[in-house]
Motif scaffolding. Sequence first.
Motif, mmCIF file in Angstrom:
data_model
loop_
_atom_site.group_PDB
_atom_site.id
_atom_site.type_symbol
_atom_site.label_atom_id
_atom_site.label_comp_id
_atom_site.label_asym_id
_atom_site.label_seq_id
_atom_site.Cartn_x
_atom_site.Cartn_y
_atom_site.Cartn_z
ATOM 1 N N MET A 45 0.842 -1.203 0.000
ATOM 2 C CA MET A 45 0.000 0.000 0.000
ATOM 3 C C MET A 45 0.877 1.252 0.000
ATOM 4 S SD MET A 45 0.842 0.695 3.268
ATOM 5 C CE MET A 45 -0.263 2.024 3.624
ATOM 6 N N VAL A 46 0.276 2.367 -0.370
ATOM 7 C CA VAL A 46 0.988 3.651 -0.393
ATOM 8 C C VAL A 46 0.257 4.574 0.584
ATOM 9 C CG1 VAL A 46 1.867 5.523 -1.832
ATOM 10 C CG2 VAL A 46 1.538 3.239 -2.817
ATOM 11 N N GLY A 47 0.695 4.545 1.838
ATOM 12 C CA GLY A 47 -0.108 5.152 2.904
ATOM 13 C C GLY A 47 0.173 6.602 3.180
ATOM 14 N N PHE A 48 -0.056 7.466 2.205
ATOM 15 C CA PHE A 48 0.241 8.878 2.439
ATOM 16 C C PHE A 48 -0.801 9.562 3.311
ATOM 17 C CE2 PHE A 48 -1.391 8.242 -1.919
ATOM 18 C CZ PHE A 48 -2.600 8.934 -1.865
ATOM 19 N N SER A 49 -2.048 9.098 3.247
ATOM 20 C CA SER A 49 -3.121 9.656 4.070
ATOM 21 C C SER A 49 -3.764 8.535 4.878
ATOM 22 C CB SER A 49 -4.200 10.324 3.204
ATOM 23 O OG SER A 49 -3.660 11.362 2.430
ATOM 24 N N TRP A 50 -4.445 8.915 5.947
ATOM 25 C CA TRP A 50 -5.149 7.928 6.760
ATOM 26 C C TRP A 50 -6.106 7.109 5.905
ATOM 27 C CZ3 TRP A 50 -10.357 7.209 7.802
ATOM 28 C CH2 TRP A 50 -10.666 6.339 8.859
ATOM 29 N N ILE A 51 -6.821 7.772 5.014
ATOM 30 C CA ILE A 51 -7.858 7.103 4.237
ATOM 31 C C ILE A 51 -7.279 6.090 3.246
ATOM 32 C CG2 ILE A 51 -7.999 8.754 2.303
ATOM 33 C CD1 ILE A 51 -11.072 8.493 2.510
ATOM 34 N N ALA A 55 -5.022 1.313 8.788
ATOM 35 C CA ALA A 55 -4.195 0.490 9.681
ATOM 36 C C ALA A 55 -2.743 0.948 9.673
ATOM 37 C CB ALA A 55 -4.289 -0.979 9.269
ATOM 38 N N ALA A 56 -2.245 1.385 8.530
ATOM 39 C CA ALA A 56 -0.837 1.805 8.430
ATOM 40 C C ALA A 56 -0.587 3.039 9.288
ATOM 41 C CB ALA A 56 -0.479 2.083 6.979
ATOM 42 N N THR A 57 -1.473 4.024 9.193
ATOM 43 C CA THR A 57 -1.319 5.240 9.994
ATOM 44 C C THR A 57 -1.464 4.934 11.480
ATOM 45 O OG1 THR A 57 -2.114 6.678 8.224
ATOM 46 C CG2 THR A 57 -2.316 7.510 10.472
ATOM 47 N N ALA A 280 -11.909 17.231 8.159
ATOM 48 C CA ALA A 280 -12.466 17.462 9.493
ATOM 49 C C ALA A 280 -11.405 17.407 10.590
ATOM 50 C CB ALA A 280 -13.553 16.435 9.774
ATOM 51 N N ASN A 281 -10.133 17.223 10.203
ATOM 52 C CA ASN A 281 -9.024 17.126 11.159
ATOM 53 C C ASN A 281 -9.254 16.040 12.207
ATOM 54 O OD1 ASN A 281 -7.341 19.202 10.108
ATOM 55 N ND2 ASN A 281 -8.702 20.735 11.014
ATOM 56 N N LEU A 282 -9.822 14.924 11.763
ATOM 57 C CA LEU A 282 -10.103 13.813 12.661
ATOM 58 C C LEU A 282 -8.977 12.781 12.682
ATOM 59 C CD1 LEU A 282 -13.851 13.171 11.698
ATOM 60 C CD2 LEU A 282 -12.981 14.388 13.725
ATOM 61 N N VAL A 283 -8.053 12.890 11.736
ATOM 62 C CA VAL A 283 -7.036 11.852 11.558
ATOM 63 C C VAL A 283 -5.665 12.472 11.319
ATOM 64 C CG1 VAL A 283 -8.678 10.172 10.619
ATOM 65 C CG2 VAL A 283 -7.483 11.758 9.062
ATOM 66 N N VAL A 284 -4.630 11.628 11.398
ATOM 67 C CA VAL A 284 -3.259 12.022 11.053
ATOM 68 C C VAL A 284 -2.986 11.629 9.604
ATOM 69 C CG1 VAL A 284 -0.820 11.478 11.443
ATOM 70 C CG2 VAL A 284 -2.333 11.896 13.389
ATOM 71 N N ASP A 285 -2.479 12.561 8.838
ATOM 72 C CA ASP A 285 -2.031 12.278 7.468
ATOM 73 C C ASP A 285 -0.513 12.458 7.427
ATOM 74 O OD1 ASP A 285 -4.574 11.774 6.465
ATOM 75 O OD2 ASP A 285 -4.910 13.865 5.887
#
Length: 435
Positions: A45-51, A55-57, A280-285
Amino acid sequence: MIVDVQSKILPGVTHWQSPNFYAYYPSNSSVAGFLGEMLSAAINMVGFSWITSPAATELEMIVLDWLGKLLKLPQEFLSPGHGGGVIQGTASEAVLVVLLAARDKTLRRVGKSALGKLVVYGSDQTHSALQKACQIGGVHPENCRLLKTDSSTNYALPPEIVSEAISHDISIGLIPFFLCGTVGTTSSATVDPLYSLGKIAKSNDMWFHVDAAYAGSACICPEYRKYLDGVEEADSFNMNAHKWFLTNFDCSTLWVKDRNALIQSLSTNPEFLKNKASQANLVVDYKDWQIPLGRRFRSLKLWMVLRLYGVENLQHYLRNHIELAKYFEECVGQDSRFEVVAPRLFALVCFRLLPPVGDNEVCRSNKLNQVLLEAVNSTGKLFISHTALSGMYTLRFAVGAPLTERRHIAAAWKVLQDEASTLLGAPLQDNGNPS
């Protein structure tokens, strides 16, 4: 294909996992690290964003908090607060991103036109990655202060020298903004006085970064944690799990007290990356904590190492290497033809072959040790590297390969003694191998 690998590739490979590899600093691999790397490659996977892969983030946040707690880092560095951890590729990337964050934070305060006045401080033992970060970050080369150290402080950075340099620069209209301290310098594994340096940085409104790329791993052992005393004064802290922590390359862990400083400096938000959770600033990117957009699932291998080995096994692993280095240091100390050049704190021994009696000319002494290094490495029986301390060509013996045992150290020392005898034209004296 395997035949081609064996015939065409392996003959040209330097085997960093060999028990006889003592050069530079170690680059550990392990079954757990390999398994995590293999699973990461399979998932791909290429996990640049939470979405893009939640699981990676979230695993990265969890394992960085785990490791931060093992190191007894201040709470401000952990994810529940305003800071947090992130895995970079290397310590060079880590120091670059925090220098950029510090630069932009300062320029917001003093104005963008002041870029040419910004000054960075480290020592002549600080890793060259700091100079490269300055080049990339637009800091003028003449404003990168690498302050001189010597044997009187065991090559640690003296706080009074830092204070004098800062005061002088302020007096001529320059703006000090970044100070780098090191725990385990590349040349001799010395430790800078973090607490004093941190206080100086704070009193001058500077960012204080601690580079513990090598020796940070050892600080999960209670008896070595003292070398991180003063980290509470730092704005950022870095340790390479891929050096001495059984985690396959690349895995450089970075913690910051203020994640918004990184995000403000490194964030981009193009339309094609917008999503409800991020907006919504709910996650870490994590794309906003690093230079590239894309990132690998590196936390998987660190998670596997921590889960499969556990704290006690990792501590035993580190202590064993330090004991092996201590044994090598004893060998050097018992052969009057050699000397230890700098105190051993961890698993690196800095030493040199002394020139014949009456010949103290530095150039000839340096040439003698250079020839010894080349002769030893040419045997193919071991691999070591060198540095320069106070102008002296110094041999470095870094213990850290996963398979190294006491017998390998003894064999390496025997090679060094034999090659030294050949160079000096004298028979081997029976004064080298302690039992």
